[in-house]
Design a protein around this motif. Structure first.
Motif, mmCIF file in Angstrom:
data_model
loop_
_atom_site.group_PDB
_atom_site.id
_atom_site.type_symbol
_atom_site.label_atom_id
_atom_site.label_comp_id
_atom_site.label_asym_id
_atom_site.label_seq_id
_atom_site.Cartn_x
_atom_site.Cartn_y
_atom_site.Cartn_z
ATOM 1 N N ALA A 1 0.841 -1.201 0.000
ATOM 2 C CA ALA A 1 0.000 0.000 0.000
ATOM 3 C C ALA A 1 0.878 1.255 0.000
ATOM 4 N N GLN A 2 1.955 1.240 0.786
ATOM 5 C CA GLN A 2 2.858 2.387 0.798
ATOM 6 C C GLN A 2 3.638 2.485 -0.508
ATOM 7 N N ASP B 1 2.533 1.609 -3.415
ATOM 8 C CA ASP B 1 1.588 2.137 -4.392
ATOM 9 C C ASP B 1 1.542 3.658 -4.327
ATOM 10 N N ALA B 2 1.612 4.204 -3.120
ATOM 11 C CA ALA B 2 1.549 5.653 -2.951
ATOM 12 C C ALA B 2 2.868 6.354 -3.269
ATOM 13 N N ASP C 1 -1.100 1.873 -13.044
ATOM 14 C CA ASP C 1 -0.921 0.687 -12.208
ATOM 15 C C ASP C 1 0.512 0.643 -11.709
ATOM 16 N N THR C 2 0.701 0.016 -10.558
ATOM 17 C CA THR C 2 2.036 -0.209 -10.026
ATOM 18 C C THR C 2 2.114 -1.650 -9.546
ATOM 19 N N GLU C 3 3.180 -2.334 -9.915
ATOM 20 C CA GLU C 3 3.420 -3.683 -9.413
ATOM 21 C C GLU C 3 4.842 -3.746 -8.895
ATOM 22 N N CYS D 1 9.976 -1.952 -8.427
ATOM 23 C CA CYS D 1 8.573 -1.731 -8.764
ATOM 24 C C CYS D 1 8.503 -1.276 -10.214
ATOM 25 N N GLY E 1 0.620 -6.878 -7.627
ATOM 26 C CA GLY E 1 -0.062 -5.588 -7.732
ATOM 27 C C GLY E 1 0.039 -4.822 -6.432
ATOM 28 N N ALA E 2 0.431 -3.563 -6.511
ATOM 29 C CA ALA E 2 0.581 -2.744 -5.306
ATOM 30 C C ALA E 2 -0.724 -2.042 -4.936
ATOM 31 N N SER E 3 -1.632 -1.941 -5.882
ATOM 32 C CA SER E 3 -2.876 -1.236 -5.573
ATOM 33 C C SER E 3 -3.989 -2.184 -5.284
#
Length: 131
Positions: free
Chosen positions: A36-37, A39-40, A55-57, A80, A129-131
């Motif tokens: 979660a962090q 992703d931000a 998107d972020t992975e 990432c 997936g980070a989100s």
């Protein structure tokens, strides 16, 4: 007829195998919090316009703990991949992120990643997936 049935079973097994490979692993609480962090943080600190990010992975933090030369058993380093759109195409930028499960926040920035010979690349490990 038996040959057609066998082909159908082989095709079904192949599809199920691919579906299983694409499933995201069960996440620990610490990995979920780290993602979660990430992703931000990963996208905006990579130099990509935040409005363009789709998107972020990232690699799974618990599987990439720092070992050599670090006096910590809670620090991790992951790559990432930040996906984004330009007016003409879909692109990505890789970033390297160093965090600490014991810190709050776990990280505050990532670094734009440029591959060089013999360096690990994002494809070396599966992304989550980070989100």
């Amino acid at each position: 007829m038996a040959r057609q049935n066998m082909s159908a079973y082989v095709a079904l097994a192949f599809i199920l195998a691919l579906t299983g490979c694409a499933a995201q692993p069960a996440l620990s609480d610490s990995d979920a919090a780290a993602l979660a962090q990430l992703d931000a943080v990963a996208g905006p600190t990579s130099g990509v316009d935040a409005d363009a990010i789709t998107d972020t992975e990232c690699w799974l933090p618990s599987e990439h703990m720092l070992e050599e030369g670090v006096d910590s058993d809670t620090m991790w380093r992951v790559l990432c991949r930040v996906h984004y759109k330009t007016p003409t195409s879909e692109r990505y930028q890789d970033t390297t992120c160093i965090g600490d499960f014991a810190a709050e926040p776990m990280l505050d920035h990532c670094y734009r990643w440029t591959h060089y010979d013999f360096a690990q690349v994002f494809e070396d490990h599966p992304g989550v997936g980070a989100s």
